[in-house]
Scaffold this motif. Structure first.
Motif, short mmCIF file in Angstrom:
data_model
loop_
_atom_site.label_atom_id
_atom_site.label_comp_id
_atom_site.label_asym_id
_atom_site.label_seq_id
_atom_site.Cartn_x
_atom_site.Cartn_y
_atom_site.Cartn_z
N MET A 1547 0.84 -1.20 0.00
CA MET A 1547 0.00 0.00 0.00
C MET A 1547 0.87 1.24 0.00
SD MET A 1547 -2.93 -1.18 -0.19
CE MET A 1547 -3.88 0.32 0.02
N THR A 1548 1.82 1.23 0.90
CA THR A 1548 2.70 2.41 1.02
C THR A 1548 3.36 2.68 -0.32
OG1 THR A 1548 3.21 1.53 3.19
CG2 THR A 1548 4.53 3.40 2.43
N ARG A 1602 -8.59 2.86 4.12
CA ARG A 1602 -8.93 4.24 4.50
C ARG A 1602 -7.67 4.99 4.90
NH1 ARG A 1602 -13.23 1.58 6.73
NH2 ARG A 1602 -12.47 1.59 8.89
N MET A 1603 -6.88 4.33 5.65
CA MET A 1603 -5.63 4.96 6.10
C MET A 1603 -4.84 5.41 4.88
SD MET A 1603 -4.70 5.48 9.13
CE MET A 1603 -2.96 5.60 8.92
N ALA A 1604 -4.80 4.52 3.89
CA ALA A 1604 -4.01 4.85 2.70
C ALA A 1604 -4.58 6.10 2.05
CB ALA A 1604 -4.04 3.66 1.74
N LEU A 1605 -5.87 6.19 1.93
CA LEU A 1605 -6.47 7.33 1.27
C LEU A 1605 -6.20 8.62 2.04
CD1 LEU A 1605 -9.90 6.01 -0.01
CD2 LEU A 1605 -8.13 7.14 -1.35
N SER A 1606 -6.37 8.49 3.31
CA SER A 1606 -6.20 9.72 4.09
C SER A 1606 -4.77 10.22 3.98
CB SER A 1606 -6.59 9.51 5.56
OG SER A 1606 -5.66 8.67 6.19
N VAL A 1607 -3.82 9.28 3.94
CA VAL A 1607 -2.41 9.69 3.79
C VAL A 1607 -2.24 10.40 2.45
CG1 VAL A 1607 -0.08 8.82 3.46
CG2 VAL A 1607 -1.48 7.84 5.23
N LEU A 1608 -2.86 9.86 1.46
CA LEU A 1608 -2.75 10.42 0.12
C LEU A 1608 -3.32 11.85 0.10
CD1 LEU A 1608 -2.18 9.86 -2.91
CD2 LEU A 1608 -4.49 8.95 -3.08
N LEU A 1609 -4.51 11.98 0.65
CA LEU A 1609 -5.16 13.30 0.63
C LEU A 1609 -4.40 14.31 1.46
CD1 LEU A 1609 -8.81 11.95 0.85
CD2 LEU A 1609 -7.77 13.11 -1.09
N LYS A 1610 -3.94 13.86 2.57
CA LYS A 1610 -3.20 14.75 3.45
C LYS A 1610 -1.99 15.31 2.72
CE LYS A 1610 -1.77 16.21 7.70
NZ LYS A 1610 -0.96 17.25 7.16
N ARG A 1611 -1.33 14.42 1.99
CA ARG A 1611 -0.13 14.86 1.30
C ARG A 1611 -0.45 15.87 0.21
NH1 ARG A 1611 4.53 11.28 -1.56
NH2 ARG A 1611 5.87 13.08 -2.02
#
Length: 1714
Positions: A1547-1548, A1602-1611
């Motif tokens: 994922m990362t 979800r975690m993956a998406l939120s990391v993406l959006l945050k970035r």
């Protein structure tokens, strides 16, 4: 008188008587009437008688007195006419024998009266004669009266009467004795006569018969009268002369010897009367000394009186001749007197008649023999015979010493010579009168005394001159030279007589007694006594003693005299006679075995042959001791000296050099020398048999003469005129020039005649020649002067003519010639060899009886010296020897038989150091033998031929010969092959015979390679010889020999017995390999400049080491080939496995040698022996018969499938090999076979590990194996593996791996790189790499079909392959060796002398191919338990991680591309397997590895190259995309079977990929391409798809999404914020391009995200996510102010999707209205 008895004669007589009576009466009618009356009455008487009687003559005789009366009366008238008539009538009556005794008495009385009256004297004598001769009626007184009457008439004054009376007396005396002889004959039958012994007593005269008595009385009175005494019987003698008396005595003695010998009375008279008388009369001569008494001596009786003296000598001659046996003692006195008369102080005439008398004796050899027996052989007697000879000698000597005074001319000449002195003589010496027109008389000349030779007598008869001068009263003058001539003839006749007599008797003895051979004649007399005791022998012994004594007595004197005469002789005929005498004496002495005297005579002839004073030691030494006899010795000063004058009349015919070590000047030969030489030749020619040891003298002399004359030997030993080599040339007159061929001829004939000598004599001849030759050799030492070759030449000649009995002289002859051959003087040597070889050739060609083929001993004897010559080191001799061998081969080659070993030995004896020409000649012989004579020689010699041929191969003088001899060995082997059967039979036969002999002697049979059969031994010898040549120092020879050896074994080896192969392998092949290996490893590494001459040597052969390498290669290959092709023969041998090991050991050591050529070849041999298919396991192949065929027998009844015909081996002749079939076929044991293969594997392994192991240190000389070698090494493995796969274990696999790895790691020399390496750009494998992969391929295929337990090897194979894959990025190190990269190595070869650099290979293609293999293999084996258990997948991933992480930094771009493709393929197969085994935990460690690998690849640290085209970039991006697709297809859907951590990592990674920042180096133009939009998009999509997939099973997973998406959006939010800030601050200034790019990227990502969310099922999207998306909106709006058009357009795209969020507030929704 038979005619007087016939009637006609009687009638006539009667008529005559009557007419006589009538005539008488008529004459006397007037003067003498009484007579007339008597006559008339006589007529009547006669008539009466005639009428009355029938026997008229008898009647007449009765009445003869009356009948005669008238005539007597008529005589009484003294009237001449009447007297004559009466005497005639009386004579007529007498002649008719009609006179009675009484009448006769009357007649004699009447005659006496007439005599006294001196009437009719001649008629008287006539009448007396008729009376006495016609009948025997006159006796006693009447007879004596008649004789006296004659004597009286002899002394008248009338000469005629005197002479007639003398004749009548002689006749009457004869008649008296004749009557006696007749009387004896009449009484012979009644009373046989007895020969009288000399010492008989006197017997009374009365016993004598009438005639005998008359004779006796007459002889007695003759003696009385000579002695001047009164006669007893001859009454009435008035006077008498001594001379006449002596003459009468002589005639009686001479004419009637038998009377004296048969009647004692007469012999008594001889002894008692005659001898004393003679001795008495001799006295004046004895006492007289010339010059001692004056001429006017008053005692005339004392002076010798020639007539008496001469007659006395005549009487003595008769006495000695006729009555010697009766008068032994008296004769001794007479002979002594004769000898005395020769004294120098006697008058010349006396000496002359004495010599004549002696001459008379000398012609009577039997008489001389009697003297010898009676005197010389008696103990206390005078040596009469010796004295006579000596006297003659000293007589001759005295004539020379005292010039005769009788001849003034001679005296004068002598004086002149002496006056002139020696000084004047030599000046004209030798040429006096020659050519001056003066004819020389034959003469003797000695010391100034010149004595002519007169012809006085016919040879052999003593015709005296002075003894016949009966009419001379005064002594005659003796001509000069007369006495000498007679004495000379005495000597000649003496010699002739003695020799003829003795030789005749000897001949009789020899023919009578065959037991006494000629050889015995030289034996001592005692020895002969022992031989036989028969009378015959005794008689012979006695005779022999006499002969020996005669010779002993006379030889000294003879020799002294003859030598002197020889010196003095100036006449050819005289010289000839003297020489003949010396020759016959020498021959006689020889026949009698009297060595001393024989040698003395021979010496004399020898001396005569040589120039005066010639220093021939052999003559002086032998003769000095033997010839000292009084003053007559040859050594006597008087004879020895030869004054110059003695040469003065000799013609010099030749001038030459003396044969001496230091020749001083020249010497002259006169014609006399030549004459003597001819005599010498004659002697040797005719009497060789008796010469014995004196051959030495003869030959020595001939040798000197030959030398002086300049005769040189020519072929066959004959001497031909030739020039002397040194010094002044020989000068020859034409006379001699014409003589020389004759002499040469006689010389040759002399030696030709040696064939008639008996064995002993022949040995004497040979010994003499040998010792002469030895002397010549001694002389020739130390100087290179021309030597005398006489002896050698003549030895040759003698040998040639005695071929028929060559055995008896061969050893001494050849023994000596061999010595000559060793002489340092080359000419001498050359002739020795010439003689020896000629003899050998002649001996072999001679027609012997029995022929040589049946007389092996003789043949070997003849050939032996040829062999002996091999011990001589002089090359010229050896050349002769070899030429001889060549000729023998050409002429006799077919019939040499047992001589072959000797002949071959001669060729083989040539040594290396003996020069090229010798070796060449010897080799020529050998070639001839091999080409022409192998079939004719005994098979036992074939081995010698092999040895000899081999020895020529080893000669290093001439390379061509060595090479040709190897060719000969090949020809020989062919011959063995073609004639195998016959050779084998013959050899076996011989072997059996030898074995038998050896057993009888109790010794073991010794021959090389013994237990093998003889024919095999022959082959083995051949192989062994070739083997020796294979290690010759010369490379060409080694090469040729090696090829020949292996060819012969290959072509003909099948002929050998099976067991013999054992020897071939161990004793020949392995032995050879050992030696070659040793020589190769120790060979010199020095460079060889050139190959001798102008031959250039290739650089690959320019050291000994390299040349030996070639040999090693050849040998090893040959042995391997034999092992391969003859395996069926070798395997059944007991120790095949041991042999196999040894062979492998050799292959290994060769493979490990530091020479590329050898090591490579070793591997080729290895390959060759491995291609052998083991017969044991071939049965599954239909084309071979079931079971093995270990030996090539003809197999008849095998029922193999597809075998329609019998199986025959093609490499040999079936029936020849049939003999092997006695052994049962051996079935090869499988286990045994395996053992062999494993041995091979071990060797391979050792070779591989040692050759590829890197050395510890490196310098210029470090040896690094070549690529072809390594390739070959690896290529062996597959074939080998086929045989050992059943037992091939992991451990073995590991060993293999090490070797493969090391082999691939070996670098190559930069010199070789252009030939081996492809150019860098081509992706090609080297053959080594191919081989390595093939090896692994074979293995994996084997595992694939192999049993289960083999499959555990898969991981090991993977491991190996993966190790190779790593080479793509990290080439292997070879020890500590620094290698250059190939690209650099190519361009700096400018340093010419730099040491070879080492270049690492381009491993990329290899690694890539290995990778392909891995993938392939993995596809097949992914599910295998071993593959799973051993984590092969993880290893693959781990290995690929390296190129993948390097990506653009890989040495080759293709590498990472291939790696990716392979990874994808492997994962596509491996991941399902991993999921399958998820629970077992076997793949747990693989996941993190995979994660890292993917991450390293997708987010590589390497920068793409600047020149990467856009198309390329796009292609590379598509690869990345494929990886992401794999993740989305194969991993994420199965997240429940995969560790959570791994999923999180994925994922990362996807997250990172979706917002990946751009590289900083893009140009503006490329930027939109280079941003890997597709990739990011794919990541997003995957991420989103995965995040909102409906298949989420656990809440946890949803949480992760979800975690993956939120990391993406945050970035995204952060990036936008920062951009706005910067934009604001930058004012008019544009922002850095990277930042612009990044913001564009984020904007695009946002639009993508929104698109993705929309596509997802709404229930899968968390409300929180939406809230985050909407929260971005204000930030986006803030960006509107940005100045970059690019950002603006991206912003547009990002903002547009937000329209979907434009909805009424939520209440409406709750109301349910849209």
């Amino acid at each position: 008188m038979s005619c007087t008895n016939s009637p006609e004669a009687v009638k006539k007589l009667l008529e005559n008587m009557q007419s006589d009576l009538r005539a008488l009466s008529l004459e006397c009618k007037k003067k003498f009437p009484p007579v007339k009356e008597a006559a008339e009455s006589g007529i009547i008487k006669v008539k009466t008688i005639a009428a009355r009687n029938t026997e008229i003559l008898a009647a007449l005789k009765e009445n003869s007195s009356e009948v005669v009366q008238p005539f007597l009366m008529g005589c009484g008238t003294k009237e001449p006419k009447v007297t004559q008539l009466c005497l005639a009538a009386i004579q007529r009556l007498m002649s008719h024998e009609v006179v009675s005794e009484a009448a006769a008495g009357n007649i004699i009385n009447m005659l006496w009266q007439l005599m006294e009256n001196s009437l009719e004297e001649l008629k008287l004598l006539q009448t007396v004669l008729v009376l006495l001769t016609t009948n025997t009626v006159v006796h006693d007184e009447a007879l004596s009266k008649a004789i006296v009457l004659c004597f009286r008439l002899h002394f008248t004054k009338d000469n005629i009467t005197n002479n007639t009376a003398a004749a009548t007396v002689r006749q009457v005396v004869t008649v008296v004795f004749e009557r006696m002889v007749a009387e004896d004959d009449r009484h012979r039958d009644i009373d046989p006569p007895v020969l009288i012994q000399g010492n008989s007593n006197r017997r009374s005269v009365s016993t004598l018969r009438p005639c005998a008595k008359d004779a006796y009385m007459l002889f007695q009175d003759l003696c009385q009268l000579v002695n001047a005494d009164a006669p007893y019987w001859l009454v009435g003698m008035t006077e008498m002369t001594r001379t006449f008396g002596l003459e009468l005595l002589e005639s009686v003695l001479n004419d009637f010897p038998q009377v004296f010998l048969q009647h004692q009375e007469f012999s008594f008279l001889l002894k008692e009367r005659v001898c004393p008388l003679v001795i008495k009369l001799f006295s004046p001569n004895i006492k007289f000394r010339q010059g001692s008494s004056t001429s006017s001596s008053p005692a005339p009786v004392e002076k010798p009186y020639f007539p008496i003296c001469m007659r006395l000598l005549r009487v003595v001659s008769v006495l000695i001749k006729q009555f010697y046996s009766l008068l032994v003692t008296e004769c001794e006195i007479f002979l002594s007197l004769l000898v005395k008369f020769l004294d120098a102080d006697k008058p010349q005439w006396l000496r002359a008649v004495a010599v004549e008398s002696i001459h008379r004796l000398c012609v009577q050899p039997r008489l001389l023999r009697s003297f010898c027996q009676s005197y010389d052989m008696k103990q206390h007697s005078t040596k009469v015979f010796r004295d006579i000879v000596n006297a003659l000698g000293s007589f001759i000597q005295s004539l020379f010493l005292v010039p005769p005074t009788g001849n003034p001319a001679a005296a004068n000449q002598a004086g002149n010579n002496n006056a002139g002195g020696p000084a004047s003589a030599p000046a004209n010496s030798g040429v006096v009168g020659i050519g001056a027109g003066v004819t020389l008389l034959p003469a003797f000349e000695y010391r100034g005394a010149w004595i002519p030779i007169l012809t006085i007598t016919v040879q052999g008869s003593a015709k005296a001159t002075y003894l016949e001068m009966l009419d001379k009263v005064e002594p005659p003058t003796i001509p000069e030279g007369y006495a000498m001539s007679v004495a000379f003839h005495c000597l000649l006749d003496l010699v002739r007589g003695i020799t003829t007599m003795i030789e005749g008797e000897l001949g009789e003895v020899e023919t009578e007694s065959p037991t006494v051979t000629e050889g015995a004649s030289s034996q001592s007399s005692e020895r002969r006594d022992e031989q036989s005791a028969s009378d015959h022998m005794d008689q012979e012994t006695v005779s022999r003693a006499v002969w020996e004594e005669m010779v002993s007595a006379c030889w000294c004197g003879l020799l002294a005299a003859l030598s002197l005469l020889l010196d003095a002789s100036t006449d050819e005929a005289a010289t000839e006679n003297i020489l003949k005498a010396e020759l016959t004496m020498a021959a006689l002495c020889g026949r009698l075995g009297l060595v001393t005297s024989r040698d003395a005579f021979i010496t004399a002839i020898c001396k005569g042959s040589l120039p005066p004073h010639y220093a021939l030691t052999v003559l002086n030494a032998t003769t000095a001791a033997t010839l000292s006899n009084k003053s007559y010795s040859i050594q006597g000063q008087s004879v020895m000296m030869i004054s110059p004058s003695s040469e003065s009349h000799q013609q010099v015919v030749a001038v030459g050099q003396p044969l001496a070590v230091q020749p001083q000047g020249t010497v002259m030969l006169t014609s006399k020398n030549i004459q003597c030489m001819r005599t010498l030749l004659n002697l040797a020619h005719c009497h060789g048999a008796v010469l014995g040891t004196s051959w030495q003298l003869v030959l020595a002399t001939l040798q000197h003469l030959v030398w002086i004359l300049g005769l040189k030997p020519s072929s066959g030993g004959a001497l031909k005129p030739g020039r002397a080599v040194e010094g002044p040339s020989t000068v020859l007159t034409t006379a001699v020039m014409t003589d020389l061929p004759v002499i040469s001829n006689i010389l040759s004939r002399l030696f030709e005649s040696s064939q008639y000598l008996d064995d002993v004599s022949l040995h004497h001849l040979i010994n003499a020649l040998c010792s002469l030759s030895l002397e010549a050799m001694d002389m020739a030492y130390g100087n290179n002067k021309e030597p005398s070759l006489f002896a050698v030449a003549k030895l040759l000649e003698t040998g040639l003519v005695n071929m028929h009995r060559i055995e008896i002289l061969w050893r001494p002859l050849t023994g000596h010639l061999l010595e000559v051959c060793q002489h340092p003087n080359s000419r001498m040597r050359e002739w020795g060899a010439e003689a020896l070889t000629s003899l050998i050739k002649a001996g072999l060609t001679f027609n012997h009886e029995p022929p040589l083929s049946q007389n092996q001993r003789l043949q070997l004897l003849l050939l032996n010296p040829l062999k002996e010559m091999s011990n001589i080191n002089h090359p010229d001799i050896r050349l002769k020897q070899l030429e001889c061998v060549l000729q023998i081969l050409q002429s006799q080659g077919d019939s040499l038989g047992p001589g072959w070993p000797l002949v071959l030995g001669v060729m083989g004896a040539i040594r290396n150091d003996q020069g090229e020409s010798l070796i060449r000649t010897a080799f020529q012989c050998l070639q001839l033998v091999v080409t022409d004579f192998l079939p004719t020689m005994p098979c036992s010699c074939l081995q010698i031929v092999v040895d000899v041929a081999g020895s020529f191969g080893l000669h290093n003088q001439e390379l061509n010969i060595s090479l040709t001899s190897i060719g000969l060995l090949w020809n020989i082997s062919d011959y063995f092959f073609q004639r195998g059967e016959t050779i084998e039979k013959e050899l076996n036969k011989e072997e059996a015979a030898q074995q038998k002999q050896a057993e009888e002697k109790g010794v073991s049979l010794n021959r090389p390679f013994h237990p093998a059969p003889p024919f095999d031994c022959l082959w083995l010898c051949l192989y062994a010889k070739l083997g020796e040549l294979c290690v010759d120092p010369r490379p060409a020879v080694r090469k040729s020999a090696g090829q020949t050896l292996f060819s012969t074994i290959g072509a003909h080896g099948t002929l050998l017995q099976h067991a013999t192969w054992h020897t071939v392998i161990w004793k020949v092949l392995f032995h050879l390999l050992d030696r070659v290996r040793e020589s190769s490893t120790t060979a010199d590494k020095e460079k060889i400049e050139s190959g001798g001459g102008n031959i250039l040597i290739h650089h690959s052969r320019d050291t000994a080491e390299k040349q030996w390498a070639e040999t090693w290669v050849l040998t090893l290959a040959g042995v391997a080939r034999i092992f391969n092709t003859r395996r069926y023969l070798l395997q059944p041998l007991g120790d095949f496995s041991r042999a196999w090991d040894v062979l492998l050991d050799h292959i290994q050591s060769a493979a490990l040698s530091k020479n590329n050529e050898v090591s490579l070849a070793a591997l080729k041999s290895f390959q060759e022996i491995l291609q052998i298919v083991s017969p044991a396991r071939d049965s599954e192949k239909p084309e071979t018969p079931v079971g093995t065929v270990p030996v090539p027998v003809l197999i008849g009844n095998i029922s193999g499938q597809g075998l329609s015909r019998p199986f025959v081996r093609t490499d040999s002749i079936g029936e020849k090999l049939g003999r092997c079939s006695s052994e049962p076929p051996v079935v090869t044991d499988e286990a045994e076979d395996l053992k062999l293969w494993w041995a091979a594997w071990n060797t391979w392994h050792r070779t591989g590990s040692e050759s590829t192991e890197p050395p510890s240190t490196f310098d210029e000389l470090t040896f690094i194996p070549s690529q072809p070698f390594l390739t070959a090494l690896i290529q062996i493995f597959p074939a080998l593996y086929q045989h050992i796969k059943a037992g091939f274990s992991m451990a073995d696999l590991q060993k293999l791996g090490v070797i493969l790895h090391s082999a691939v790691s070996v670098p190559i020399s930069s010199d070789a790189s252009p030939f081996i390496l492809p150019s860098y750009t081509e992706a090609v494998l080297t053959s080594l790499q191919e081989a390595v992969l093939t090896a692994l391929d074979v293995l994996q295929k084997a595992i694939c079909v192999g049993p289960e337990n083999m499959q555990i090897m898969y991981p090991a194979i993977f491991e190996q392959l993966l190790a190779f894959v790593e080479f793509s990025c990290k080439p292997p190190q070879y020890g500590q060796l620094e290698t250059k990269h190939i690209a650099n190595a190519k361009h700096n070869q400018i340093q010419l002398f730099a040491p070879a650099e080492w270049v690492a290979l381009n491993y990329v293609p290899f690694a890539e191919r290995s990778l392909e293999v891995v993938v392939d293999l993995y596809q097949k084996t992914a599910c295998h338990k071993a593959v799973v258990n051993e984590k092969v997948l993880q290893s693959i991933i781990k290995t690929l991680r390296v190129p993948l992480s390097l990506k653009y930094s890989c040495p080759s771009e293709s590498t990472w591309k291939l790696a990716v493709a392979s990874l994808l393929k492997v994962l596509s197969i491996g991941l399902p397997v991993a999921r399958q085994h998820a629970s077992s935990g076997k793949f747990d460690s693989m996941w993190p590895e995979l994660a890292s690998t993917l991450e390293d690849f997708l987010f590589t640290k390497s920068i793409p190259p600047d020149n990467l085209s856009i198309q390329e970039f796009q292609r590379n991006e598509s690869i990345d995309v494929e990886v992401v697709q794999l993740i989305s297809a194969e991993i994420l859907p199965y997240a429940n079977l995969i560790p959570k951590a791994f999923v999180a990592q994925m994922m990362t990674m996807l997250n990172r990929g979706s917002i990946h920042s751009q590289p900083s180096s893009f140009t503006e133009a490329e930027i939109d391409i280079r941003l890997r939009e597709e990739f990011s998009k794919m990541c997003f999509e995957t991420l989103l798809q995965f995040s909102f997939s409906n298949k989420v099973t656990t809440p946890q997973e949803g949480y992760i999404s979800r975690m993956a998406l939120s990391v993406l959006l945050k970035r995204s939010q952060d990036v936008l914020h920062r951009y706005i800030e910067d934009e604001r601050l930058s004012g008019k200034c544009p922002l850095p391009r990277q930042q612009v790019t990044e913001i564009i990227f984020v904007l695009k990502a946002v639009s993508t995200l929104i698109d993705s969310l929309k596509k997802t099922q709404p229930e899968n999207v968390d409300g929180n996510t939406w809230a985050q998306v909407i929260a971005l909106y204000p930030t986006l709006v803030e960006c509107i102010t940005c100045s970059s058009s690019d950002v603006c357009s991206a912003l547009k795209e990002a903002l547009v999707p937000f329209k979907d969020f434009m909805q009424p507030p939520a209440s409406k929704v709750q109301n349910g209205e849209s």
